[in-house]
Scaffold this motif. Structure first.
Motif, PDB file in Angstrom:
ATOM      1  N   LYS A 113       0.831  -1.209   0.000  1.00 41.26           N
ATOM      2  CA  LYS A 113       0.000   0.000   0.000  1.00 41.26           C
ATOM      3  C   LYS A 113       0.866   1.261   0.000  1.00 41.26           C
ATOM      4  O   LYS A 113       0.638   2.190  -0.775  1.00 41.26           O
ATOM      5  CB  LYS A 113      -0.927  -0.004   1.211  1.00 41.26           C
ATOM      6  CG  LYS A 113      -1.860   1.173   1.249  1.00 41.26           C
ATOM      7  CD  LYS A 113      -2.776   1.121   2.457  1.00 41.26           C
ATOM      8  CE  LYS A 113      -3.658   2.356   2.427  1.00 41.26           C
ATOM      9  NZ  LYS A 113      -4.296   2.618   3.677  1.00 41.26           N
ATOM     10  N   LYS A 114       1.888   1.268   0.857  1.00 44.98           N
ATOM     11  CA  LYS A 114       2.779   2.434   0.972  1.00 44.98           C
ATOM     12  C   LYS A 114       3.515   2.696  -0.347  1.00 44.98           C
ATOM     13  O   LYS A 114       3.600   3.837  -0.808  1.00 44.98           O
ATOM     14  CB  LYS A 114       3.774   2.186   2.101  1.00 44.98           C
ATOM     15  CG  LYS A 114       4.709   3.323   2.399  1.00 44.98           C
ATOM     16  CD  LYS A 114       5.594   2.937   3.575  1.00 44.98           C
ATOM     17  CE  LYS A 114       6.521   4.038   3.979  1.00 44.98           C
ATOM     18  NZ  LYS A 114       7.363   3.649   5.127  1.00 44.98           N
ATOM     19  N   THR A 116       2.612   1.663  -3.361  1.00 46.69           N
ATOM     20  CA  THR A 116       1.644   2.031  -4.397  1.00 46.69           C
ATOM     21  C   THR A 116       1.321   3.515  -4.303  1.00 46.69           C
ATOM     22  O   THR A 116       1.276   4.214  -5.328  1.00 46.69           O
ATOM     23  CB  THR A 116       0.362   1.185  -4.257  1.00 46.69           C
ATOM     24  OG1 THR A 116       0.718  -0.198  -4.412  1.00 46.69           O
ATOM     25  CG2 THR A 116      -0.669   1.559  -5.303  1.00 46.69           C
ATOM     26  N   GLU A 117       1.129   4.008  -3.083  1.00 46.63           N
ATOM     27  CA  GLU A 117       0.852   5.433  -2.884  1.00 46.63           C
ATOM     28  C   GLU A 117       2.038   6.294  -3.327  1.00 46.63           C
ATOM     29  O   GLU A 117       1.856   7.308  -4.002  1.00 46.63           O
ATOM     30  CB  GLU A 117       0.515   5.708  -1.422  1.00 46.63           C
ATOM     31  CG  GLU A 117      -0.825   5.138  -0.999  1.00 46.63           C
ATOM     32  CD  GLU A 117      -1.061   5.174   0.502  1.00 46.63           C
ATOM     33  OE1 GLU A 117      -0.152   5.587   1.265  1.00 46.63           O
ATOM     34  OE2 GLU A 117      -2.168   4.773   0.926  1.00 46.63           O
ATOM     35  N   ASN A 120       2.225   6.398  -7.094  1.00 42.86           N
ATOM     36  CA  ASN A 120       1.239   7.323  -7.672  1.00 42.86           C
ATOM     37  C   ASN A 120       1.764   8.752  -7.655  1.00 42.86           C
ATOM     38  O   ASN A 120       1.527   9.517  -8.589  1.00 42.86           O
ATOM     39  CB  ASN A 120      -0.089   7.232  -6.922  1.00 42.86           C
ATOM     40  CG  ASN A 120      -0.815   5.929  -7.184  1.00 42.86           C
ATOM     41  OD1 ASN A 120      -0.590   5.279  -8.198  1.00 42.86           O
ATOM     42  ND2 ASN A 120      -1.683   5.538  -6.269  1.00 42.86           N
ATOM     43  N   ILE A 121       2.480   9.112  -6.614  1.00 42.70           N
ATOM     44  CA  ILE A 121       3.027  10.468  -6.506  1.00 42.70           C
ATOM     45  C   ILE A 121       4.100  10.720  -7.554  1.00 42.70           C
ATOM     46  O   ILE A 121       4.130  11.772  -8.192  1.00 42.70           O
ATOM     47  CB  ILE A 121       3.573  10.719  -5.082  1.00 42.70           C
ATOM     48  CG1 ILE A 121       2.407  10.768  -4.082  1.00 42.70           C
ATOM     49  CG2 ILE A 121       4.396  12.001  -5.020  1.00 42.70           C
ATOM     50  CD1 ILE A 121       2.828  10.752  -2.629  1.00 42.70           C
ATOM     51  N   ASN A 125       3.704   3.332 -11.709  1.00 44.97           N
ATOM     52  CA  ASN A 125       2.685   2.414 -11.220  1.00 44.97           C
ATOM     53  C   ASN A 125       3.315   1.145 -10.624  1.00 44.97           C
ATOM     54  O   ASN A 125       4.255   0.594 -11.186  1.00 44.97           O
ATOM     55  CB  ASN A 125       1.753   2.041 -12.379  1.00 44.97           C
ATOM     56  CG  ASN A 125       0.593   1.194 -11.949  1.00 44.97           C
ATOM     57  OD1 ASN A 125       0.035   1.376 -10.868  1.00 44.97           O
ATOM     58  ND2 ASN A 125       0.219   0.260 -12.801  1.00 44.97           N
TER      59      ASN A 125
END
Length: 144
Positions: A113-114, A116-117, A120-121, A125
């Motif tokens: 999750k970390k 992936t976030e 995104n920034i 991907n």
């Protein structure tokens, strides 16, 4: 003998580059082949990324961290540095479970999750996160 081995390795790299990782099954199959040594012999936990181009073909593979027998610390800075250098469109995460059990831990889900976030920034991907183990290889995206 050395020449034959070198030829095999060159052929494997060419085959891996041509393969497109467009599904979970393709990603798992690629990781089983590409990280076979890690699955068979990996005693400390190792975290790797595979950088991919816009067509989801392999650019390069990077070992990010080597942890202890049951843990590996991963920070987005170390994960995305080689991805940015490779000018990758997306990355595939992979790490081994030396215990042989591919079941993702709570920490595995948190790291996914970390990252992936963070991806995104920075515009890279995170395609999937594959857990490698002697019993099997599992996609975190598939079971989430």
């Amino acid at each position: 003998m050395a020449g034959i081995e070198l030829g095999k390795r060159v052929a494997e790299v060419k085959a891996n580059y041509a393969e497109r990782l467009t599904s979970t099954a393709a990603s798992v199959a690629f990781c089983k082949s590409h990280f076979a040594r890690l699955i068979a012999e990996g005693l400390p936990e190792e975290f790797h990324i595979v950088t991919l181009d816009t067509k989801h073909r392999m650019i390069n593979s990077h070992r990010i961290t080597v942890g202890t027998l049951d843990a590996s610390l991963v920070h987005p800075r170390e994960v995305f540095r080689p991805a940015i250098k490779d000018a990758s469109s997306c990355i595939l995460l992979a790490h081994n479970h030396p215990s042989g059990d591919p079941t993702p831990s709570r920490e595995d889900h948190q790291v996914t999750k970390k990252l992936t976030e963070a991806g995104n920034i920075v515009g890279i991907n995170v395609l999937d996160h594959i857990i490698l183990a002697r019993e099997d290889c599992v996609s975190i995206r598939e079971i989430t």
